[in-house]
Each structure stands twice: as structure tokens, then as C-alpha cells.
Scaffold this motif. Structure first.
Motif, PDB file in Angstrom:
ATOM      1  N   SER A 253       0.853   4.072  -2.951  1.00  0.00           N
ATOM      2  CA  SER A 253       0.484   5.455  -2.644  1.00  0.00           C
ATOM      3  C   SER A 253       1.681   6.408  -2.653  1.00  0.00           C
ATOM      4  N   GLY A 254       2.886   5.855  -2.866  1.00  0.00           N
ATOM      5  CA  GLY A 254       4.076   6.699  -2.876  1.00  0.00           C
ATOM      6  C   GLY A 254       4.410   7.276  -1.513  1.00  0.00           C
ATOM      7  N   ASP A 255       4.150   6.510  -0.458  1.00  0.00           N
ATOM      8  CA  ASP A 255       4.391   6.965   0.914  1.00  0.00           C
ATOM      9  C   ASP A 255       5.880   6.818   1.247  1.00  0.00           C
ATOM     10  N   ASP A 256       6.668   7.817   0.837  1.00  0.00           N
ATOM     11  CA  ASP A 256       8.112   7.741   1.063  1.00  0.00           C
ATOM     12  C   ASP A 256       8.465   7.735   2.545  1.00  0.00           C
ATOM     13  N   ALA A 257       7.789   8.547   3.329  1.00  0.00           N
ATOM     14  CA  ALA A 257       8.083   8.621   4.764  1.00  0.00           C
ATOM     15  C   ALA A 257       7.816   7.283   5.441  1.00  0.00           C
ATOM     16  N   GLY A 258       6.715   6.627   5.047  1.00  0.00           N
ATOM     17  CA  GLY A 258       6.387   5.326   5.628  1.00  0.00           C
ATOM     18  C   GLY A 258       7.410   4.266   5.260  1.00  0.00           C
ATOM     19  N   LEU A 259       7.888   4.299   4.015  1.00  0.00           N
ATOM     20  CA  LEU A 259       8.879   3.315   3.579  1.00  0.00           C
ATOM     21  C   LEU A 259      10.220   3.534   4.292  1.00  0.00           C
ATOM     22  N   ILE A 260      10.586   4.788   4.499  1.00  0.00           N
ATOM     23  CA  ILE A 260      11.829   5.080   5.230  1.00  0.00           C
ATOM     24  C   ILE A 260      11.739   4.559   6.659  1.00  0.00           C
ATOM     25  N   GLU A 261      10.583   4.792   7.286  1.00  0.00           N
ATOM     26  CA  GLU A 261      10.397   4.307   8.658  1.00  0.00           C
ATOM     27  C   GLU A 261      10.409   2.785   8.705  1.00  0.00           C
ATOM     28  N   PHE A 262       9.787   2.164   7.717  1.00  0.00           N
ATOM     29  CA  PHE A 262       9.760   0.693   7.640  1.00  0.00           C
ATOM     30  C   PHE A 262      11.186   0.131   7.558  1.00  0.00           C
ATOM     31  N   CYS A 263      12.032   0.761   6.757  1.00  0.00           N
ATOM     32  CA  CYS A 263      13.404   0.268   6.565  1.00  0.00           C
ATOM     33  C   CYS A 263      14.277   0.495   7.791  1.00  0.00           C
TER      34      CYS A 263
ATOM     35  N   GLU B 101      12.866 -10.334   4.949  1.00  0.00           N
ATOM     36  CA  GLU B 101      11.873 -11.404   4.945  1.00  0.00           C
ATOM     37  C   GLU B 101      10.522 -10.906   4.450  1.00  0.00           C
ATOM     38  N   VAL B 102      10.186  -9.663   4.809  1.00  0.00           N
ATOM     39  CA  VAL B 102       8.893  -9.099   4.389  1.00  0.00           C
ATOM     40  C   VAL B 102       8.878  -8.817   2.892  1.00  0.00           C
ATOM     41  N   ILE B 103       9.901  -8.118   2.397  1.00  0.00           N
ATOM     42  CA  ILE B 103       9.855  -7.647   1.008  1.00  0.00           C
ATOM     43  C   ILE B 103      10.255  -8.720   0.007  1.00  0.00           C
ATOM     44  N   GLU B 104      10.704  -9.886   0.476  1.00  0.00           N
ATOM     45  CA  GLU B 104      11.068 -10.947  -0.464  1.00  0.00           C
ATOM     46  C   GLU B 104       9.883 -11.364  -1.315  1.00  0.00           C
ATOM     47  N   GLY B 105       8.666 -11.140  -0.816  1.00  0.00           N
ATOM     48  CA  GLY B 105       7.471 -11.503  -1.584  1.00  0.00           C
ATOM     49  C   GLY B 105       7.097 -10.493  -2.646  1.00  0.00           C
ATOM     50  N   LEU B 106       7.819  -9.392  -2.746  1.00  0.00           N
ATOM     51  CA  LEU B 106       7.532  -8.376  -3.752  1.00  0.00           C
ATOM     52  C   LEU B 106       8.245  -8.692  -5.064  1.00  0.00           C
ATOM     53  N   SER B 107       7.873  -8.001  -6.098  1.00  0.00           N
ATOM     54  CA  SER B 107       8.592  -8.118  -7.362  1.00  0.00           C
ATOM     55  C   SER B 107       9.968  -7.481  -7.205  1.00  0.00           C
ATOM     56  N   ASN B 108      10.888  -7.802  -8.115  1.00  0.00           N
ATOM     57  CA  ASN B 108      12.249  -7.240  -8.029  1.00  0.00           C
ATOM     58  C   ASN B 108      12.239  -5.717  -8.112  1.00  0.00           C
ATOM     59  N   ASP B 109      11.394  -5.168  -8.968  1.00  0.00           N
ATOM     60  CA  ASP B 109      11.326  -3.700  -9.096  1.00  0.00           C
ATOM     61  C   ASP B 109      10.855  -3.065  -7.792  1.00  0.00           C
ATOM     62  N   ASP B 110       9.874  -3.692  -7.169  1.00  0.00           N
ATOM     63  CA  ASP B 110       9.366  -3.151  -5.905  1.00  0.00           C
ATOM     64  C   ASP B 110      10.399  -3.298  -4.783  1.00  0.00           C
ATOM     65  N   ILE B 111      11.148  -4.384  -4.805  1.00  0.00           N
ATOM     66  CA  ILE B 111      12.204  -4.550  -3.790  1.00  0.00           C
ATOM     67  C   ILE B 111      13.230  -3.437  -3.925  1.00  0.00           C
ATOM     68  N   TRP B 112      13.666  -3.169  -5.147  1.00  0.00           N
ATOM     69  CA  TRP B 112      14.635  -2.087  -5.342  1.00  0.00           C
ATOM     70  C   TRP B 112      14.031  -0.734  -4.964  1.00  0.00           C
ATOM     71  N   ASN B 113      12.740  -0.577  -5.183  1.00  0.00           N
ATOM     72  CA  ASN B 113      12.059   0.663  -4.791  1.00  0.00           C
ATOM     73  C   ASN B 113      12.113   0.847  -3.282  1.00  0.00           C
TER      74      ASN B 113
ATOM     75  N   GLU C 109       0.829  -1.205   0.000  1.00  0.00           N
ATOM     76  CA  GLU C 109       0.000   0.000   0.000  1.00  0.00           C
ATOM     77  C   GLU C 109       0.865   1.257   0.000  1.00  0.00           C
ATOM     78  N   MET C 110       1.965   1.225   0.770  1.00  0.00           N
ATOM     79  CA  MET C 110       2.868   2.381   0.787  1.00  0.00           C
ATOM     80  C   MET C 110       3.516   2.588  -0.583  1.00  0.00           C
ATOM     81  N   LEU C 111       3.844   1.495  -1.254  1.00  0.00           N
ATOM     82  CA  LEU C 111       4.431   1.603  -2.588  1.00  0.00           C
ATOM     83  C   LEU C 111       3.422   2.185  -3.573  1.00  0.00           C
TER      84      LEU C 111
END
Length: 454
Positions: free
Chosen positions: A16-26, A36-48, A12-14
Motif C-alpha cells: 500500500s506504500g505506507d511510508d509512515a507505517g514502515l518508518i514506525e516499524f523500523c 528477524e521479521v523482514i528476513e522472510g521478504l524478498s531482497n528488493d522488499d528488504i531494501w525497500n 501490506e504496508m509495502l
């Protein structure tokens, strides 16, 4: 295990372009959990997602992916992004990844990496696979021997961020010859004006750059070290191997032994990450071999069909005879293989091992042949009891010796003792067991055999 609700939130953060949420998540979660969480994403989304981390966090998260996933990620993005990541990775992690890539792909990546890291990569890639050099890191802390403790601590504060560990600090001369080491604890407790040469330990336990990684793991565990230095033939320090790398080696070697014990060629990656055709091949070559041995057993049994037809009870006890010998052989093989792997014994101890197995074999033979005697006597009479009990005794002894000696022979000739799998030992003992069973029966039942039609 991570909360399964995290992955939908990241998606959902990806979206909606929620950059602040993604920074906090990382930054808020452990890098291993993030991976472990992002392994289920596509490669492009993982790099994002990784683009929202600082460089150090990005590297830490990336190294928690298993190697097949790392390989997939670096081969599906632009080389500039990959080269920036490789420059910041620990040397040993970096080499583990590059060894999996196509050499042509590596050649395209290297020119984009800084000269210092590029030279380090080429050096580490040059060491033999599974050697100490192939798993070491060059990010170690070192000091000259003539400086004071106070100056040493100042230097360590400067270099610590770029070193994998500073708990052990190695004392070198101008040519990087290893003279000793000093622990961080020793430096902190020593007087500021003390000289490093006066407080260092001169008895350094080290390994050669070409030593096998399994021997390195055994040595580090034997001396309870957090890291062990790696030297070349001139006793110059070229790197260190840390305890976390040794844990990976131990797990890898234990997995190989477990696979071989089950008659499967070791898998390079996890079971679920390995293609089905690869697993099929690695299992199939052993199954084909064991199938061939089983066919040989069938041919041997068929060659004794005359006595089998006239002494009908012989088929009743075949499974008992060969299974007992095979089980004894598998037990002996498992014990000796593990003993060799732990370094508790070597090929030079073969006589002691043979004596122990012979003694145990005699005890097992006495008990099992007695247990086999009475049921056979009750079911088929005296002749059956003698043949079954005698064959069981012989096969238990034979199986124990075969299971113990074959791993030692393999170790002596430089092969992995774990190649002696339990199914292989059982197959060898089964084959010989059939021969012993029928040959002894023919010997004991000579009057009967002589009356058989030819």
C-alpha cells in the motif's frame, strides 16, 4: 521470537506504500526483531524497508542478518547503496562481510568508499584469518597522558558517538605506543584537575595482532574484561576486541569443536544456511575414512576365522570388548580436548594427564573386567571368562591412554586437538581391540589352537 503477524502487516504496508507505517516499524522495534521479521521478504522488499530507516538504524538492522543473508543482499543491489552502508558499519562487522565476497566484487566497491574507511578496510583485510587483527575494531577511545580529567571528559563527549565503547580509554603517546588505560568510572570519580598519567593503570593486558582469536577469547574471559587492546610488534595500539566479538568467537569455536567431536568438518554457516552438497562433503570425507577403518576391522576379524569357527563363543563378546575400550577412549578425549581448549593444561602437562588417566584406567579396568568375568563364566565357562575380562581390562587402559594422549600430540604439533573426534578414537581403539582380543585368545587357548586344522 517475533509475533508472526508482523510479517503480513509489513507486506501490506509495502503493497500500500505506507511510508509512515514502515518508518514506525523500523524505529519502534529492536533492530534484531526488525531483521528477524523482514528476513522472510524478498531482497528488493528488504531494501525497500531499510530505505525507510535513518543510516544508523539501517546499519544496526543489517548487521543482525546472518552473514550468508548479508552477502546475498549486497550482491543483489547496486554498488552505491552497498558502499554507503559499508561506510557506516563497524570495522569488524564490515570486514567479516567483505571477506566472504568475491575479491572482484570488493575491488568494485572500495573506490566508492571514503578514503579513510577504505584504508581501514584494506588494513583489516590484510590480517590472517582467525587472528586478533581479523576480529578487532579500530573504533576505540584514546587520550594523551598529560591532559587533565576535565579535558579528557570533554574529548570523550565529542568522540563517543563514533566509538564502539568508551568504558576503557587507552593512554597513548604521539607514536600511539600503549602506556596504560583508564576506565570511564575512574575519570568520573577523579578530581577534574587530576592528570590522566597519575590515575591510569600502567599494567595493561593486551594481545598481539597476530594472536589466535581463541587465545584472545580465553584471555578476555580469564581477566573479566569488557574489551582488550590489540597491539603490533612495536606495542602500538591498532585496535580493540570487545566482549560481544569474543562471544561470537566462543560460539564459533565451540561449534567447530562440537562438529569435529561428531566427525564432521566444521560448517562456516548455520546448518540450514549451508548447501546440502557442502554438508554432504564435510560429513562424507569423515564417513569414508571411518568406513575404511571399519573395513580394516573386518579384514582383521576374517584373518582369525579359524579360531572363530572352532571357538564359537568368541563372536558373542566382540561387541562388549571393543565398545568398552572405545567408550573409555571417547571419554578421555572429550575431557582432555576441553581442558586444552580452556587453557587449563598444555602439552607440557602430558605426564600428569597420563598418570591420571592410567590411575582411572586401572580403576575402570578392575570394575569392568570383574563385571565381564561372571556373565562370560556363566555363559561359556572359565576360558571365556578369563579372555573377556583380561581383554576388557587391557582395552579400557589402552583406550583411556589413546584418548588422552592423541589430543596432546595434535596440540604439540600445532594442530587442533578437536580433530580427535569421538568416532575416530573409537575406530582406532576398535581396530586394536580386535587384535588384542584374538591374540590373547590364541595365547590362552594354545592347546586348542594347536589342534586346529591348517
Amino acid at each position: 521470537m517475533y509475533n508472526p503477524l508482523l510479517l503480513p502487516e509489513v507486506r501490506e504496508m509495502l503493497d500500500s506504500g505506507d511510508d509512515a507505517g514502515l518508518i514506525e516499524f523500523c524505529t519502534a522495534l529492536h533492530p534484531g526483531v526488525v531483521a528477524e521479521v523482514i528476513e522472510g521478504l524478498s531482497n528488493d522488499d528488504i531494501w525497500n524497508v531499510l530505505s525507510h530507516c535513518d543510516v544508523n538504524s539501517r546499519v544496526q538492522i543489517f548487521t543482525f542478518f546472518d552473514l550468508p543473508k548479508q552477502e546475498d543482499l549486497v550482491t543483489t543491489t547496486d554498488r552505491k547503496r552497498v558502499s554507503a552502508l559499508l561506510e557506516e558499519m563497524a570495522p569488524d562487522d564490515r570486514v567479516d562481510l567483505l571477506e566472504r565476497l568475491d575479491p572482484k566484487h570488493v575491488d568494485l566497491l572500495l573506490p566508492l568508499i571514503a578514503q579513510a574507511e577504505r584504508s581501514d578496510i584494506r588494513k583489516l583485510l590484510s590480517y590472517p584469518e582467525n587472528s586478533a587483527g581479523s576480529i578487532m575494531t579500530t573504533e576505540y577511545a584514546s587520550l594523551p597522558r598529560e591532559i587533565t580529567v576535565e579535558e579528557s571528559l570533554r574529548r570523550l563527549r565529542r568522540i563517543a558517538p563514533d566509538r564502539e565503547t568508551i568504558y576503557y580509554v587507552y593512554v597513548l603517546d604521539d607514536q600511539r605506543h600503549l602506556h596504560g588505560f583508564v576506565s570511564l568510572r575512574q575519570l568520573i570519580l577523579a578530581k577534574p584537575d587530576a592528570i590522566v598519567a597519575d590515575i591510569m593503570d600502567h599494567d595493561v593486558i593486551s594481545v598481539n595482532v597476530n594472536d589466535d582469536q581463541e587465545d584472545v577469547a580465553s584471555m578476555l574471559g580469564r581477566y573479566d574484561l569488557l574489551a582488550i587492546p590489540v597491539v603490533d610488534d612495536q606495542n602500538c595500539l591498532v585496535g580493540i576486541i570487545t566482549h560481544d566479538d569474543v562471544i561470537d568467537v566462543i560460539q564459533e569455536e565451540a561449534t567447530e569443536d562440537a562438529h569435529r567431536a561428531g566427525a564432521v568438518e566444521p560448517l562456516e554457516d548455520s546448518y540450514l544456511s549451508t548447501p546440502i552438497l557442502t554438508i554432504t562433503w564435510k560429513r562424507g570425507i569423515w564417513l569414508l575414512f571411518l568406513f575404511t577403518v571399519a573395513q580394516g576391522i573386518s579384514v582383521v576379524v576374517d584373518s582369525y576365522k579359524e579360531i572363530s569357527e572352532h571357538v564359537e563363543w568368541m563372536g558373542t563378546f566382540i561387541a562388549l570388548v571393543i565398545a568398552t575400550g572405545g567408550n573409555a577412549g571417547s571419554q578421555s578425549a572429550a575431557l582432555v580436548i576441553r581442558t586444552l581448549a580452556l587453557g587449563e593444561a598444555g602439552p607440557s602437562d602430558w605426564l600428569r594427564i597420563a598418570a591420571r588417566e592410567a590411575t582411572m584406567g586401572l580403576m575402570f579396568a578392575a570394575v569392568l573386567s570383574t563385571l565381564g568375568f561372571f556373565p562370560a563364566w556363566g555363559l561359556q565357562g572359565w576360558d571365556a571368562a578369563i579372555i573377556v575380562s583380561a581383554t576388557v581390562a587391557i582395552m579400557v587402559m589402552w583406550g583411556s591412554m589413546i584418548g588422552a594422549m592423541l589430543p596432546i600430540v595434535f596440540k604439540k604439533i600445532g594442530m587442533d586437538p578437536a580433530l580427535i573426534s569421538n568416532p575416530l578414537v573409537a575406530a582406532i581403539v576398535d581396530f586394536t581391540g580386535i587384535l588384542v582380543y584374538y591374540e590373547f585368545a590364541q595365547f590362552w587357548l594354545t592347546p586348542v589352537v594347536e589342534t586346529l586344522p591348517h
